[in-house]
Design a protein around this motif. Structure first.
Motif, PDB file in Angstrom:
ATOM      1  N   TRP A  17      -0.249  49.900  20.221  1.00  0.00           N
ATOM      2  CA  TRP A  17      -0.872  50.055  21.540  1.00  0.00           C
ATOM      3  C   TRP A  17      -1.488  48.744  22.008  1.00  0.00           C
ATOM      4  O   TRP A  17      -1.487  48.423  23.199  1.00  0.00           O
ATOM      5  N   TYR A  28      -1.927  45.428  26.024  1.00  0.00           N
ATOM      6  CA  TYR A  28      -3.041  44.720  26.667  1.00  0.00           C
ATOM      7  C   TYR A  28      -2.914  43.211  26.515  1.00  0.00           C
ATOM      8  O   TYR A  28      -3.850  42.475  26.822  1.00  0.00           O
ATOM      9  N   TRP A  61      -1.339  51.845  33.276  1.00  0.00           N
ATOM     10  CA  TRP A  61      -2.391  52.852  33.523  1.00  0.00           C
ATOM     11  C   TRP A  61      -3.742  52.212  33.819  1.00  0.00           C
ATOM     12  O   TRP A  61      -4.695  52.901  34.162  1.00  0.00           O
ATOM     13  N   GLY A 120      -9.751  57.155  23.449  1.00  0.00           N
ATOM     14  CA  GLY A 120      -8.671  56.367  24.041  1.00  0.00           C
ATOM     15  C   GLY A 120      -9.155  55.751  25.338  1.00  0.00           C
ATOM     16  O   GLY A 120      -8.535  55.894  26.389  1.00  0.00           O
ATOM     17  N   CYS A 121     -10.270  55.024  25.253  1.00  0.00           N
ATOM     18  CA  CYS A 121     -10.998  54.554  26.451  1.00  0.00           C
ATOM     19  C   CYS A 121     -10.301  53.404  27.165  1.00  0.00           C
ATOM     20  O   CYS A 121     -10.673  53.076  28.294  1.00  0.00           O
ATOM     21  N   GLY A 122      -9.323  52.751  26.511  1.00  0.00           N
ATOM     22  CA  GLY A 122      -8.674  51.611  27.147  1.00  0.00           C
ATOM     23  C   GLY A 122      -9.692  50.535  27.485  1.00  0.00           C
ATOM     24  O   GLY A 122     -10.572  50.215  26.668  1.00  0.00           O
ATOM     25  N   ASN A 176     -13.660  54.404  32.804  1.00  0.00           N
ATOM     26  CA  ASN A 176     -14.262  55.751  32.874  1.00  0.00           C
ATOM     27  C   ASN A 176     -15.561  55.804  32.065  1.00  0.00           C
ATOM     28  O   ASN A 176     -16.555  56.381  32.520  1.00  0.00           O
ATOM     29  N   ASP A 224     -11.015  53.354  20.845  1.00  0.00           N
ATOM     30  CA  ASP A 224      -9.600  53.074  21.078  1.00  0.00           C
ATOM     31  C   ASP A 224      -9.063  52.371  19.826  1.00  0.00           C
ATOM     32  O   ASP A 224      -9.836  51.819  19.039  1.00  0.00           O
ATOM     33  N   VAL A 225      -7.733  52.397  19.660  1.00  0.00           N
ATOM     34  CA  VAL A 225      -7.129  51.634  18.562  1.00  0.00           C
ATOM     35  C   VAL A 225      -6.768  50.221  19.008  1.00  0.00           C
ATOM     36  O   VAL A 225      -6.413  49.394  18.183  1.00  0.00           O
ATOM     37  N   ALA A 226      -6.828  49.956  20.299  1.00  0.00           N
ATOM     38  CA  ALA A 226      -6.422  48.647  20.830  1.00  0.00           C
ATOM     39  C   ALA A 226      -7.646  47.729  20.925  1.00  0.00           C
ATOM     40  O   ALA A 226      -8.467  47.854  21.831  1.00  0.00           O
ATOM     41  N   ALA A 275     -11.548  53.024  16.718  1.00  0.00           N
ATOM     42  CA  ALA A 275     -11.446  54.261  15.930  1.00  0.00           C
ATOM     43  C   ALA A 275     -10.137  54.949  16.267  1.00  0.00           C
ATOM     44  O   ALA A 275      -9.632  54.840  17.393  1.00  0.00           O
ATOM     45  N   ASP A 276      -9.603  55.642  15.265  1.00  0.00           N
ATOM     46  CA  ASP A 276      -8.355  56.374  15.429  1.00  0.00           C
ATOM     47  C   ASP A 276      -8.686  57.799  15.883  1.00  0.00           C
ATOM     48  O   ASP A 276      -9.440  58.511  15.212  1.00  0.00           O
ATOM     49  N   ALA A 277      -8.120  58.200  17.008  1.00  0.00           N
ATOM     50  CA  ALA A 277      -8.406  59.528  17.571  1.00  0.00           C
ATOM     51  C   ALA A 277      -7.983  60.664  16.637  1.00  0.00           C
ATOM     52  O   ALA A 277      -8.423  61.790  16.823  1.00  0.00           O
ATOM     53  N   CYS A 307      -8.812  60.845  28.894  1.00  0.00           N
ATOM     54  CA  CYS A 307      -8.142  60.480  30.153  1.00  0.00           C
ATOM     55  C   CYS A 307      -6.858  59.753  29.792  1.00  0.00           C
ATOM     56  O   CYS A 307      -6.865  58.552  29.505  1.00  0.00           O
ATOM     57  N   GLY A 308      -5.779  60.487  29.728  1.00  0.00           N
ATOM     58  CA  GLY A 308      -4.475  59.855  29.502  1.00  0.00           C
ATOM     59  C   GLY A 308      -4.108  59.638  28.044  1.00  0.00           C
ATOM     60  O   GLY A 308      -3.164  58.897  27.766  1.00  0.00           O
ATOM     61  N   LEU A 309      -4.845  60.266  27.113  1.00  0.00           N
ATOM     62  CA  LEU A 309      -4.475  60.096  25.697  1.00  0.00           C
ATOM     63  C   LEU A 309      -3.625  61.274  25.198  1.00  0.00           C
ATOM     64  O   LEU A 309      -2.568  61.062  24.600  1.00  0.00           O
TER      65      LEU A 309
HETATM   66  C1  LIG Z   1      -2.582  55.735  28.723  1.00  0.00           C
HETATM   67  S1  LIG Z   1      -3.879  54.781  27.988  1.00  0.00           S
HETATM   68  C2  LIG Z   1      -5.348  55.412  28.839  1.00  0.00           C
HETATM   69  C3  LIG Z   1      -6.522  54.473  28.701  1.00  0.00           C
HETATM   70  C4  LIG Z   1      -7.786  54.895  29.453  1.00  0.00           C
HETATM   71  N1  LIG Z   1      -8.284  56.199  29.050  1.00  0.00           N
HETATM   72  C5  LIG Z   1      -7.576  54.852  30.937  1.00  0.00           C
HETATM   73  O1  LIG Z   1      -7.669  55.900  31.579  1.00  0.00           O
HETATM   74  O2  LIG Z   1      -7.319  53.751  31.449  1.00  0.00           O
HETATM   75  C6  LIG Z   1      -4.035  55.522  26.365  1.00  0.00           C
HETATM   76  C7  LIG Z   1      -5.049  54.785  25.497  1.00  0.00           C
HETATM   77  O3  LIG Z   1      -5.193  55.487  24.256  1.00  0.00           O
HETATM   78  C8  LIG Z   1      -5.225  54.551  23.209  1.00  0.00           C
HETATM   79  N2  LIG Z   1      -4.755  55.233  21.981  1.00  0.00           N
HETATM   80  C9  LIG Z   1      -3.490  55.614  21.685  1.00  0.00           C
HETATM   81  N3  LIG Z   1      -3.438  56.206  20.482  1.00  0.00           N
HETATM   82  C10 LIG Z   1      -4.716  56.218  20.012  1.00  0.00           C
HETATM   83  C11 LIG Z   1      -5.318  56.698  18.821  1.00  0.00           C
HETATM   84  N4  LIG Z   1      -4.597  57.272  17.858  1.00  0.00           N
HETATM   85  N5  LIG Z   1      -6.646  56.541  18.672  1.00  0.00           N
HETATM   86  C12 LIG Z   1      -7.395  55.947  19.648  1.00  0.00           C
HETATM   87  N6  LIG Z   1      -6.880  55.468  20.785  1.00  0.00           N
HETATM   88  C13 LIG Z   1      -5.558  55.599  20.968  1.00  0.00           C
HETATM   89  C14 LIG Z   1      -4.327  53.418  23.663  1.00  0.00           C
HETATM   90  O4  LIG Z   1      -4.601  52.210  23.009  1.00  0.00           O
HETATM   91  C15 LIG Z   1      -4.648  53.360  25.157  1.00  0.00           C
HETATM   92  O5  LIG Z   1      -5.712  52.483  25.404  1.00  0.00           O
END
Ligand SMILES: C[S@@+](CC[C@H](N)C(=O)[O-])C[C@H]1O[C@@H](n2cnc3c(N)ncnc32)[C@H](O)[C@@H]1O
Length: 221
Positions: A29, A33, A41, A67-69, A73, A88-90, A113-115, A131-133
């Motif tokens: 992921w 970035y 997104w 997954g806050c990106g 938000n 987030d993992v990124a 952190a891993d979701a 939001c989008g995870l």
């Molecule tokens: C589609 S993006 C949405 C980001 C943000 N919520 C937004 O609305 O802009 C999904 C996000 O989830 C993160 N993500 C994906 N898998 C994840 C995991 N296993 N644990 C934590 N974050 C994760 C990605 O790195 C990415 O930043």
């Protein structure tokens, strides 16, 4: 191999199991970035659906943004004076989010952190935002993610899931059916769906109207 962790120092997944999305793209992921232009997104402001939720008093207590990106938000909710942790993992996204918080003078915490293992945070939250995870996970991944969310959500706490829906034209890349949400979140997994309403998700590849979405309000039992 690092002697201490037992994981490869240059492992882009830092020892965690790559998600289905990462396996499909062949990239972690974090790579999303690394470009000079923001990820598709990453719209540079909070999602309108989350702005409306926040204005309506939808957030309370300690808040987790899973997954806050780059944090738009989480920053919106923290600016209301609530205690917010964005995970987030990124790492690159988290660095961008921390810089925004500093620049805007908003107190908010961003952590890697891993979701799928939120229990490792050792914390609990009254409100959790996705939001989008959720829509990035396939059917095999959903149960583990739902259990992980349950492990950190207080009894009677609220989870909001904003995900692409299969409803209408020009859907997003991972459209979710309403019955998929209801199958994932139900009393046997520790949740009651309070509402699933049609909404929109803005992206960089749709017009201003965005893509069809579901906004689900889900209560922890
Ligand atoms: C589609 S993006 C949405 C980001 C943000 N919520 C937004 O609305 O802009 C999904 C996000 O989830 C993160 N993500 C994906 N898998 C994840 C995991 N296993 N644990 C934590 N974050 C994760 C990605 O790195 C990415 O930043």
């Amino acid at each position: 191999m690092s002697e201490r962790s037992g994981t490869c120092a240059d492992d882009p997944f830092r020892g965690r199991h790559p998600t289905s999305h990462e396996r499909m793209t062949g990239l972690p992921w974090d790579a999303s970035y690394h470009h000079s232009s923001p990820a598709p997104w990453d719209i540079g402001h909070p999602q309108p659906a989350i702005v409306r939720l926040a204005s309506a008093g939808g957030f309370a207590g300690a808040v987790l943004d899973a997954g806050c990106g780059t944090g738009e938000n989480a920053l919106l909710v923290a600016a209301l004076g609530l205690s917010v942790l964005g995970v987030d993992v990124a790492e690159t996204a988290l660095e961008i989010a921390r810089k925004k918080a500093l620049d805007r003078g908003v107190e908010v915490e961003f952590a890697a952190a891993d979701a799928f293992h939120l229990e490792r945070l050792g914390r609990r939250f009254e409100t959790v935002l996705d939001c989008g995870l959720f829509h990035t996970f396939n059917g095999d991944e959903q149960p583990g993610y739902v259990a992980s969310l349950a492990s950190v959500t207080e009894h009677d706490g609220t989870l909001y899931v904003l995900c692409f829906s299969d409803h209408g034209p020009d859907t997003g890349p991972h459209p979710i059916r309403q019955d998929e949400l209801r199958a994932a979140f139900n009393p046997s997994t520790g949740w009651n769906v309070a509402a699933i309403v049609p909404d929109r998700i803005q992206t960089r590849f749709h017009d201003d109207n965005g893509a069809p979405a579901w906004l689900a309000t889900i209560k922890r039992i």
